[in-house]
Scaffold this motif. Structure first.
Motif, PDB file in Angstrom:
ATOM      1  N   TYR A 200      39.557  38.007  32.467  1.00 44.56           N
ATOM      2  CA  TYR A 200      39.140  39.286  31.913  1.00 44.56           C
ATOM      3  C   TYR A 200      38.572  40.144  33.030  1.00 44.56           C
ATOM      4  N   LEU A 201      38.254  41.382  32.684  1.00 47.48           N
ATOM      5  CA  LEU A 201      37.773  42.373  33.648  1.00 47.48           C
ATOM      6  C   LEU A 201      36.437  42.909  33.170  1.00 47.48           C
ATOM      7  N   THR A 202      35.459  42.993  34.070  1.00 46.04           N
ATOM      8  CA  THR A 202      34.201  43.673  33.760  1.00 46.04           C
ATOM      9  C   THR A 202      34.105  44.934  34.614  1.00 46.04           C
ATOM     10  N   VAL A 203      33.524  45.969  34.044  1.00 47.89           N
ATOM     11  CA  VAL A 203      33.393  47.245  34.747  1.00 47.89           C
ATOM     12  C   VAL A 203      31.943  47.708  34.636  1.00 47.89           C
TER      13      VAL A 203
ATOM     14  N   PHE B 276      42.751  49.797  36.941  1.00 49.06           N
ATOM     15  CA  PHE B 276      42.378  48.389  36.914  1.00 49.06           C
ATOM     16  C   PHE B 276      42.959  47.773  35.638  1.00 49.06           C
TER      17      PHE B 276
ATOM     18  N   THR C  35      36.765  41.665  43.529  1.00 46.80           N
ATOM     19  CA  THR C  35      35.851  42.742  43.160  1.00 46.80           C
ATOM     20  C   THR C  35      36.278  44.000  43.899  1.00 46.80           C
TER      21      THR C  35
ATOM     22  N   THR D 120      34.869  34.518  39.899  1.00 47.59           N
ATOM     23  CA  THR D 120      35.289  35.863  40.313  1.00 47.59           C
ATOM     24  C   THR D 120      36.365  35.737  41.377  1.00 47.59           C
TER      25      THR D 120
ATOM     26  N   ALA E  32      43.341  44.594  33.322  1.00 50.83           N
ATOM     27  CA  ALA E  32      42.711  43.319  33.021  1.00 50.83           C
ATOM     28  C   ALA E  32      43.749  42.216  32.891  1.00 50.83           C
TER      29      ALA E  32
ATOM     30  N   GLY F  70      46.711  40.490  36.057  1.00 52.14           N
ATOM     31  CA  GLY F  70      45.725  41.440  36.524  1.00 52.14           C
ATOM     32  C   GLY F  70      46.299  42.246  37.674  1.00 52.14           C
TER      33      GLY F  70
ATOM     34  N   ALA G 233      34.621  47.093  39.552  1.00 51.72           N
ATOM     35  CA  ALA G 233      35.514  46.353  38.661  1.00 51.72           C
ATOM     36  C   ALA G 233      35.628  44.926  39.184  1.00 51.72           C
ATOM     37  N   THR G 234      35.315  43.957  38.340  1.00 52.16           N
ATOM     38  CA  THR G 234      35.283  42.555  38.733  1.00 52.16           C
ATOM     39  C   THR G 234      36.267  41.761  37.888  1.00 52.16           C
ATOM     40  N   PHE G 235      37.178  41.050  38.560  1.00 48.10           N
ATOM     41  CA  PHE G 235      38.173  40.227  37.879  1.00 48.10           C
ATOM     42  C   PHE G 235      37.643  38.801  37.781  1.00 48.10           C
TER      43      PHE G 235
END
Length: 274
Positions: A229-232, A199, A261, A258, A201, A178, A241-243
């Motif tokens: 994974y990555l959430t956006v 960003f 962020t 998490t 992932a 990441g 963007a949260t790893f």
């Protein structure tokens, strides 16, 4: 979208590294791989036509965001110096000598016309391989040349087109780590103008590339060596963007947490960790 391993390791266009498969069998392999991709993933696209499938496209979410999904394998020229350095790693003079295409002329023209078009706050670029640049070398520069780093002229044109957007954000994968990076108008130049955040992932399950690349990659803000994974989340005023990472990728009941962020404000391309 897809990456090289749909077909063969480091496959690009009509080429594969020596020893992967006989080059005369590549069209047959591509046709089977494209069909398998279409049948096994939740794609709404038409079925492939033999060894060809147009999968680049735009998805628009009201006036909030537009997502440009790219294909950076099917139309790309061969990576530079493949005959000189079999592992597609390192550096060579031809990397900067030739004007290669990463997207192919039709997709590049489509992207240039699409990105930055009025009507949305966020331009999200679904980008399969790292754009901002990663120099993984120690005493000398070493690049994964089947990323954008192997196509510096095309990289420059792509970033120039992306700069037309008000709020471009690059969403990437594939590197086996990441990362949060700055996409500058001149990669690897610390004083260059910031165009967009990138960003990257982390991998779900691929082997990690844990070597710290910060010494020769000044545009790197954070490297995350973990599976996950990555959430956006895009909102009118900001993007988050949260790893998310796994404690143990081999355990189906693994805890997920998490690890970082980052946020981007509309109108300001500089990401900030929160």
């Amino acid at each position: 979208t897809w990456d090289d391993h749909e077909v063969a390791d480091n496959y690009l266009g009509d080429s594969v590294p020596e020893g992967e498969i006989p080059v005369e069998r590549l069209p047959e392999r591509r046709a089977a791989a494209y069909r398998a991709w279409w049948e096994n993933l939740p794609s709404r696209l038409p079925a492939p036509d033999g060894d060809h499938a147009d999968i680049y496209r735009e998805l628009t979410f009201g006036d909030l965001a537009r997502l440009e999904m790219l294909d950076e394998r099917q139309y790309a020229d061969v990576a530079p110096c493949r005959d000189e350095v079999a592992d597609d790693f390192g550096d060579c003079a031809a990397r900067t000598d030739e004007d290669r295409t990463r997207l192919g002329p039709d997709q590049e023209a489509w992207f240039t016309e699409t990105v930055g078009r009025d009507g949305v706050t966020w331009d999200l670029i679904g980008n399969p391989v790292v754009l901002a640049g990663v120099d993984a070398g120690r005493s000398r520069s070493e690049f994964y040349r089947d990323t954008w780093d192997g196509f510096p002229d095309a990289q420059r044109r792509f970033i120039e087109a992306m700069a037309a957007a008000d709020n471009p954000v690059v969403l990437t994968g594939d590197y086996h780590a990441g990362m949060v990076l700055d996409v500058n108008d001149a990669p690897f130049e610390p004083d260059a103008e910031l165009v967009a955040p990138e960003f990257m992932a982390p991998p779900i399950s691929s082997v990690l590339f844990p070597d710290d690349v910060s010494d020769r990659t000044p545009q790197l803000r954070q490297q995350i060596n973990a599976h996950g994974y990555l959430t956006v989340v895009a909102e009118p005023d900001q993007l988050t963007a949260t790893f998310r990472v796994l404690d143990d990728v081999q355990d189906a009941r693994s805890a997920i947490s998490t690890v970082a962020t980052w946020q981007v404000d509309a109108g300001d391309p500089a990401p900030r960790q929160v």
